[in-house]
Write an enzyme that holds these catalytic residues in place. Sequence first.
Site, short mmCIF file in Angstrom:
data_model
loop_
_atom_site.label_atom_id
_atom_site.label_comp_id
_atom_site.label_asym_id
_atom_site.label_seq_id
_atom_site.Cartn_x
_atom_site.Cartn_y
_atom_site.Cartn_z
N ASP A 149 -6.37 6.75 4.94
CA ASP A 149 -6.03 7.84 5.85
C ASP A 149 -6.28 9.23 5.27
O ASP A 149 -5.87 10.22 5.86
CB ASP A 149 -4.57 7.73 6.31
CG ASP A 149 -3.60 8.12 5.21
OD1 ASP A 149 -3.98 8.07 4.03
OD2 ASP A 149 -2.46 8.48 5.54
N GLU A 171 5.46 4.05 -2.82
CA GLU A 171 5.43 4.81 -1.56
C GLU A 171 6.61 4.42 -0.70
O GLU A 171 6.92 3.23 -0.54
CB GLU A 171 4.14 4.54 -0.75
CG GLU A 171 2.89 5.16 -1.31
CD GLU A 171 1.65 4.91 -0.42
OE1 GLU A 171 1.81 4.69 0.80
OE2 GLU A 171 0.55 4.94 -0.97
C1 E9O Z 1 -1.34 4.48 1.66
C2 E9O Z 1 -1.29 5.95 1.92
O1 E9O Z 1 -2.46 6.55 1.46
N1 E9O Z 1 -0.21 3.80 2.26
C3 E9O Z 1 -0.07 4.03 3.68
C4 E9O Z 1 0.09 5.51 3.93
C5 E9O Z 1 0.21 5.81 5.43
O2 E9O Z 1 1.22 6.35 5.85
C6 E9O Z 1 -1.11 6.24 3.39
O3 E9O Z 1 -1.00 7.62 3.58
O4 E9O Z 1 -0.71 5.48 6.18
C7 E9O Z 1 1.09 3.26 4.26
C8 E9O Z 1 0.83 1.80 4.34
C9 E9O Z 1 1.97 1.08 4.98
C10 E9O Z 1 2.23 -0.20 4.33
C11 E9O Z 1 3.45 -0.83 4.90
C12 E9O Z 1 3.73 -2.14 4.26
C13 E9O Z 1 4.74 -2.93 5.03
C14 E9O Z 1 4.49 -4.39 4.82
C15 E9O Z 1 5.56 -5.25 5.34
#
Ligand code: E9O
Length: 600
Positions: free
Chosen positions: A177, A509
């Site tokens: 993103d 995160e």
């Molecule tokens: C990577 C980051 O660069 N992680 C994403 C972030 C987002 O908000 C992005 O900015 O898009 C979130 C990934 C969400 C993963 C959730 C995992 C839940 C699994 C049960």
Amino acid sequence: SGILYPRPSESRETLTLDGIWKFAIANKTEQDKGFKEKWYAAPLHHNVEVIDMPVPSSYNDITQDTNIRDHIGWAWYQRDFFLPKSWKTQQVSVRFGSVNYYAVVWINGVEVTSHSGGYLPFEVKISDHLKFGHLNWITVAVNNTLTPWTIPQGKIVYHNDSQRYPAGYYEQQYNFDFFNFAGIHRPVILSATPKTYIDDITINTTSVTDSLGVIFYSVELGGSKIAAYSVIAEIYDAQHRLVAQAKGLKGEISINNPNLWWPRGMNESVGYLYTLKIQLWNDAKNAEGDIYRLPFGVRFIEWNSTGVYINGKGVYFKGFGRHEDAILRGRGLDLVTLTKDYNLMRWIEANSFRTSHYPYSEELMDLADQQGFLVIDEVPAVGLDNFDDELLEAHMQTLKELVQRDKNRPAVVMWSIGNEPQSQKQVSARYFERVANYTRSLDLARPVTMVLAQSYASDLAAQFLDVICINRYFGWYSDTGHSELITYQMIKEVTAWHDKHLKPVVVTEYGAGALAGLHTDPPVVWTEDYQVVLMEQNFKAFDQLREMGYLIGEMIWNFADFATPQEYFRPTGCMKGVFTRERQPKFAAHFLRRRYAQLT
Ligand code: E9O
């Protein structure tokens, strides 16, 4: 070969090529034109209409032209330069801090190198192609196209539906993103060294006690061979006093009562750096040779099923996922933003960050060493979703270049081999086993981690890691708005990972998008209020998980709002910043500061 940062010394000079270059993008339908017409062989404006472009910077946000903002494919940069006469007898190189993604470089019309990978430095010797007493030209063609075999991956999608798209219409898609900013992102430096030069230095400080620091060093030489030479290694302390010395291409040097390198908050002495001075001596001619000074810290890292230890003390990471992202500059090196960001991280009393999702600039990493920030150093392998040998090759290459660049940095305490891969796929298991082991073959002194987003039940990669990093958005992407579930779910989640693998876990995160200035009570998603409630509920879980001995760190997503591709659910960018893109605090920043100040 080595990729030492060009540092002037008694024997070395540098000249910057940063500044305004001439610039043009290739037409969407005639991508090869610049190659066919040999734009590198003549001043660019003879062939195409040019504009001014600052280096370093992303090119995307510099003009009013959407075609440049959203360009896919080749972009051309060119400038001229003169060289001092004294460089005639030297070995001259040009070094790029990073160019995203693929670069071809010509000097005076001759191709001298090309490089794949958007976030790591590359360098090439150019003495044979230079002119003295005449103007020299450097041309760089940059291509930002991402494919299933680049790191990170992307794909070009052609649209065949003639009802909706004109013939030949295509777009770039990718699985992450952050906006794929492009251009010459970091400094371009010309450097002159003696013909026999110090090509690489490796320092290892694994054997350290309070009273003795044993440093292992090794030096590699490059260029023309000399019949007889000596190598003198000297260590200077922060007050520039000589404290130890040795002779030879490799060896051991002991420092009595060393000042250890400590991260912020664990000891009064933070970020203490020594300097290793390597000097070549030409015995045949009895003359001074090349000299290079490398800053380093004396510290050692250990890890086991319960933690990561610096100088024997357990670490708790309190920090951020971040981006190199600034208004107008995009991902271009910007010393103002970079310095401000450190001041904000200090103000909020963080001790660490992850270089999500690609290696950050050397200029930025230098300050982490000096200010005692702990860094989880990540390669740009974000969102990998197929796992063939060609991708593996590119992935290993980027790890090799990262370790080569950052191996001597005290701030780097973990290698992150990727972020959120499709690690539930069967083929990913063997793939990540190989990547993790390859990383260990490059450096045994630091733990290997990866940032996971699959469920603990289906993930197949954690078994190959030393530390498990996970991203979890309870109350945001799942059970949106249900802040009452966050503490419960986070405790369950981290416990499950820990029980399955018996390895320490970092939550790399968690977070919520918040539009600065938007408030409601009761809190709803996208408000600053909800961002704080989500944090508060996560903190409750983190405190318990730390007590239980499972959790060794928390990094909020994200340090600051950042640019994304255009999406209908992201208002110009990702709004999960604790600070705005302008680096002003949201309510969340004050709240986080209270917590980080208390955590030790
Ligand atoms: C990577 C980051 O660069 N992680 C994403 C972030 C987002 O908000 C992005 O900015 O898009 C979130 C990934 C969400 C993963 C959730 C995992 C839940 C699994 C049960």
